[in-house]
Design an enzyme around this catalytic site. Sequence first.
Site, PDB file in Angstrom:
ATOM      1  N   ARG A 197       0.824  -1.202   0.000  1.00 60.46           N
ATOM      2  CA  ARG A 197       0.000   0.000   0.000  1.00 60.46           C
ATOM      3  C   ARG A 197       0.859   1.253   0.000  1.00 60.46           C
ATOM      4  O   ARG A 197       1.965   1.275   0.520  1.00 60.46           O
ATOM      5  CB  ARG A 197      -0.876   0.047   1.250  1.00 60.46           C
ATOM      6  CG  ARG A 197      -1.901  -1.060   1.311  1.00 60.46           C
ATOM      7  CD  ARG A 197      -2.717  -0.944   2.568  1.00 60.46           C
ATOM      8  NE  ARG A 197      -1.837  -0.856   3.724  1.00 60.46           N
ATOM      9  CZ  ARG A 197      -2.180  -0.284   4.872  1.00 60.46           C
ATOM     10  NH1 ARG A 197      -3.373   0.269   5.016  1.00 60.46           N
ATOM     11  NH2 ARG A 197      -1.336  -0.255   5.875  1.00 60.46           N
ATOM     12  N   ASP A 235       6.683  -3.293  10.918  1.00 59.42           N
ATOM     13  CA  ASP A 235       5.241  -3.132  11.204  1.00 59.42           C
ATOM     14  C   ASP A 235       4.900  -3.268  12.679  1.00 59.42           C
ATOM     15  O   ASP A 235       3.949  -2.650  13.156  1.00 59.42           O
ATOM     16  CB  ASP A 235       4.390  -4.067  10.334  1.00 59.42           C
ATOM     17  CG  ASP A 235       4.787  -5.532  10.460  1.00 59.42           C
ATOM     18  OD1 ASP A 235       5.816  -5.811  11.100  1.00 59.42           O
ATOM     19  OD2 ASP A 235       4.065  -6.388   9.905  1.00 59.42           O
ATOM     20  N   SER A 244       8.347  -4.871   6.492  1.00 62.26           N
ATOM     21  CA  SER A 244       8.156  -5.867   7.556  1.00 62.26           C
ATOM     22  C   SER A 244       8.938  -7.147   7.330  1.00 62.26           C
ATOM     23  O   SER A 244       8.370  -8.233   7.201  1.00 62.26           O
ATOM     24  CB  SER A 244       6.672  -6.171   7.705  1.00 62.26           C
ATOM     25  OG  SER A 244       5.970  -4.971   7.837  1.00 62.26           O
TER      26      SER A 244
HETATM   27 MG    MG Z   1       0.146  -6.098   8.371  1.00 63.06          MG
END
Ligand code: MG
Length: 910
Positions: free
Chosen positions: A526, A644, A590
């Site tokens: 995103r 994250d 992440s």
């Molecule tokens: Mg996530």
Amino acid sequence: IVLMFTLHLFFQVDKFLYHMRLSDENLMDVSKRFRREMDKGLGRDTNPTAAVKMLPTFVRSTPDGTETGDFLALDLGGTNFRVLLVRVSSNGKQKVEMENQIYAIPENIMRGSGTELFDHIAECLANFLEKLGIKDKKLPLGFTFSFPCQQTKLDESFLVSWTKGFKASGVEGRDVVGLLRKAIKKRGDFDIDIVAVINDTVGTMMTCGYDDHHCEIGLIVGESLSYILRQLDLVDGDEGRMCVNMEWGAFGDDGALDDIRTEFDREIDAGSLNPGKQLFEKMISGMYIGELVRLILVKMAKDGLLFQGHTTPDLLTTGHFQTSFVSAMENKKSGLVSAEQVLRGLGLDPSPEDCVATQRVCQIVSTRAAHLCAATLAAVLRQIRDNKAAERLRTTVGVDGSVYKNHPQFARRLNKMVRLLVPDCDVRFLRSEDGSGKGAAMVTAVAHRLAKQHAERQRILNTLRLSRDQLLEVKKRMEEEMNRGLAKKTHATATVKMLPTFVRSTPDGTERGDFLALDLGGTNFRVLLVRVRSGKRRSVEMHNKIYTIPQDITQGTGEELFDHIVHCIADFLEYMGMKGASLPLGFTFSFPCHQTRLDQGILIKWTKGFKASGCEGEDVATLLKDAIHRSEDFDLDVVAVVNDTVGTMMTCGYEDPQCEVGLIVGTGTNTCYMEEMSNVELVDGDEGRMCVNMEWGAFGDRGELDDLCTEFDRAVDDQSTYPGKQRYEKMISGMYLGEIVRNVLLDFTAKGLLFRGKLSERLKTRGIFETKFLSQIESDRLALRQVRSILQHLGLTSSTCDDSILVKEVCSVVSKRAAQLCGAGLSAVIDKIRLNRGLEKLSITVGVDGTLYKLHPHFATIMRETLRDLAPNCEVTLAQSEDGSGKGAALITAVACRLRDAGNPSINIL
Ligand code: MG
Ligand code: ADP
């Protein structure tokens, strides 16, 4: 002329018996009434006043054909008292062999004391065992006890009242299995394992069930009537199905059939031993059909319609017109001859017309019986169909009883009318042989098989169940690994890397501005625009767009991957109408990274299926900046590389200053927390704290979890992108739980413990059992039939109710272990924070994100329980974080910019 004459006679008889002839509409109406009676009998509150009692039998399964072994059966309450040995073998083709011996029960014992009766039964049993030379084997035994009973367990049944001529004292109200066990024990010369006590209808169903697995209804139309299988709410626990002894002979005892009962039915009832009771049975069963015909003949004679108005003493005597006469008269070939013989036998001198008319009376009475039976059976079929939510029901009815078997037309009429009343059911009628003897053995064989299979399944599932000691051990080892990861000396070999993030504090609320954030490493990639406001209008406003990263790019080169990312950013800026803008950017990345500064992250290794080449060992911020330069479209200021978990902690920290831990349980699992700088040996300085990204998913990669790992964990690991890596994560997170379940199901099926041993092709497909199915299946709101429709979706079309129960159990064992392991790890983290600070008690908030944690119905609860148990000195609040990887990255960037704008020389000191 003969035909005319016959038609005329028929017309006369039919007119006389107008009320005995029920139309299809009448029958449909009876069927509907009966359905209501069934509901009434099944309902806990309505049962006490219901006429049709729907008694639980505690028989929950029908045979599956794999039963084997030697079983004993006792049959009491039928025509004879018998002892049987039933040998069931399943090697290749199913076979049942039987030995049986009839024993007399003397009149004085039938009516004597209960003790004498059961001593006698035990004596017969001893004799039988002796004769066969099996007295020293402790065989399982099934007890067919065909009297009205209140059953409470498969092997416990209380006699309500004696019938069929028995009257032994002190038995009514007692458990007959208990009495039999006592009698056997008193003798002391043999031992027996009494597994089940059943009613003969159950036996009928079970006997047919052995030959036809679709059989789930047993029906007896003989001297008396009965019976089904379905979900029952009289018994505690509403999972699965149970065989119900309907005792449907009592239908109508509350007046429900008054409008269709005729004067003859009333007369029969008035002259019976139990007036007002068993009204339906009195219209159908063999005990009454002959008598009904007799009453009609008497009335017709008296009205001058038959025998020239004559009657004889025999015709006037109750019981002298047997039901077998009806069968004989309805024989297509010899019926008329029989009619004349029978009538002469009763002392009458019948004309040919009398014989034809009598035949017609028999036809009408027996047809009514068959049709009424069809109406109630149709109600049962509709009920089963609705329970299964099936459009068409394919089922088999096991049938026994003299009327069904001996009457020449009964079976055909019954079958025909059932098809007419429930056209959307494919019903097969299967005659049962010796239901009461063989059936008891079958129930026992099934119970025996189920017990064995249950033990085997539990043995396997137990390998997935963790004890408290094991969880404490996990906590202890996690603590050790944390210390090893933090310390310079041991860091290199530690599995839990404890990576410094250079995030040193949580937001203070004065941050403001527009920021871009990237989120890579979750399910979606995103790009976000985050507007942070301070002061009175303190708030965070976000816009984001999801982009897919095609499989070939995650597995391609690093340049391709980062060019794609930059392409997506350019698209997003244009989409937001901010083409060419230059904003500070936080990059949520992440994957495990080595950080030496906030704005740098050196990828240690890809996880979660990513594999792009040329990235490991490189700084991902530089890779991103290079790609931006290549595009020459816009410029961005990469301020922070964020994990994250850290984003999650920061997002929660924005609302709750006590939040000092971030946890993710989504595709993967990981945790970060605020560690004392003095413990973070990889970074100079002892002042204050720094957020440490644990990368705890790799816990176990040096074998720390091997003693807990099952064959299923090893299978999942073997089939994964990185075998041997992320062992802890593979026992906990969303990417793997479904796979663990799938592997367990495969194993169960291969061992014949599930889906009748039939492997579905789809279940062999990796990833087909998604973790979201665990959430759905384990949801308490979900009925079993919905579990079945999920299984159907997986190609497991012929799953039974028991299969659904088992699949649900497997799911809950696997997810429970995941939640407990996660809780055990977290308890190590939290207790460490407490000890770091030298506190007796610690109150702390953990910010949690991840779809598995959020959507699984029990994960959070179990994790909380585990925490309470393993870290009793910590009061932990688990706070769900909303979009930690997007919002959190922007917040970290905002804090960094605030400090930089305030003239702070080092953006590393947050
Ligand atoms: Mg996530
Ligand atoms: P990520 O961790 O990739 O950022 P999520 O937190 O959304 O993303 O987690 C996605 C994972 O959650 C998926 O891999 C899937 O296994 C799991 N998941 C999706 N839906 C559910 C659900 N209803 N219940 C449990 N797990 C789910």
